[in-house]
Design a protein around this motif. Structure first.
Motif, PDB file in Angstrom:
ATOM      1  N   UNK A  95      -5.588  -2.204   6.188  1.00 20.46           N
ATOM      2  CA  UNK A  95      -4.670  -2.201   5.052  1.00 20.46           C
ATOM      3  C   UNK A  95      -3.837  -0.926   4.949  1.00 20.46           C
ATOM      4  N   UNK A  96      -3.991  -0.005   5.887  1.00 21.26           N
ATOM      5  CA  UNK A  96      -3.291   1.281   5.793  1.00 21.26           C
ATOM      6  C   UNK A  96      -1.772   1.129   5.731  1.00 21.26           C
ATOM      7  N   UNK A  97      -1.180   0.313   6.574  1.00 21.76           N
ATOM      8  CA  UNK A  97       0.279   0.194   6.631  1.00 21.76           C
ATOM      9  C   UNK A  97       0.801  -1.051   5.935  1.00 21.76           C
ATOM     10  N   UNK A  98      -0.014  -1.678   5.127  1.00 20.08           N
ATOM     11  CA  UNK A  98       0.403  -2.875   4.401  1.00 20.08           C
ATOM     12  C   UNK A  98       0.947  -2.482   3.025  1.00 20.08           C
ATOM     13  N   UNK A  99       1.871  -3.288   2.533  1.00 20.83           N
ATOM     14  CA  UNK A  99       2.393  -3.064   1.186  1.00 20.83           C
ATOM     15  C   UNK A  99       1.326  -3.476   0.171  1.00 20.83           C
ATOM     16  N   UNK A 100       1.202  -2.746  -0.938  1.00 22.68           N
ATOM     17  CA  UNK A 100       0.174  -3.088  -1.939  1.00 22.68           C
ATOM     18  C   UNK A 100       0.599  -4.257  -2.817  1.00 22.68           C
ATOM     19  N   UNK A 101       0.679  -5.427  -2.203  1.00 20.77           N
ATOM     20  CA  UNK A 101       1.092  -6.628  -2.916  1.00 20.77           C
ATOM     21  C   UNK A 101       0.027  -7.702  -2.739  1.00 20.77           C
TER      22      UNK A 101
END
Length: 91
Positions: free
Chosen positions: A72-78
Motif C-alpha cells: 500500500x506504500x504507493x497507492x492512493x488512500x482511497x
C-alpha cells in the motif's frame, strides 16, 4: 431459562453483530500471534531474554516493513477510486 436466553441472542438480527465482533477478535488474534512470533523486541524463551538489548536493526526493519505496508506504500488512500474519479474528474 436457557432456551429463552438462547432464542434471544441467536436471532438473525444479531448475526451482523456476531460477525463484526468475530472479525475484530480475529484481527486482534492475528496481531498478537504476529507480535509474539516475529517481533524482534519480544523474547518468549528464557535464553533469548537473557541476551539483553540487541542491536538488531536489520531484523527490526524486516518486521516494520512487512508485505502489506510495501503493497500500500504507493497507492492512493482511497476506498473506492473508480467512484472518486467519476465524481471528481471533469469531463
Amino acid at each position: 431459562m436457557a432456551s429463552s436466553t438462547f432464542s434471544r441472542w441467536l436471532r438473525p438480527d444479531v448475526y451482523p453483530l456476531f460477525a463484526a465482533v468475530g472479525v475484530a477478535v480475529g484481527i486482534c488474534g492475528v496481531q498478537l500471534v504476529r507480535n509474539i512470533s516475529t517481533n524482534p523486541q519480544v523474547r518468549v524463551n528464557k535464553q533469548n531474554r537473557a541476551a539483553g538489548v540487541l542491536e538488531n536493526f536489520g531484523e527490526g526493519e524486516k518486521y516494520a516493513e512487512h508485505s502489506l505496508r510495501k503493497f500500500v506504500r504507493n497507492k492512493a488512500p482511497e476506498i473506492m477510486p473508480a467512484v472518486n474519479k467519476f465524481f471528481s474528474d471533469p469531463k
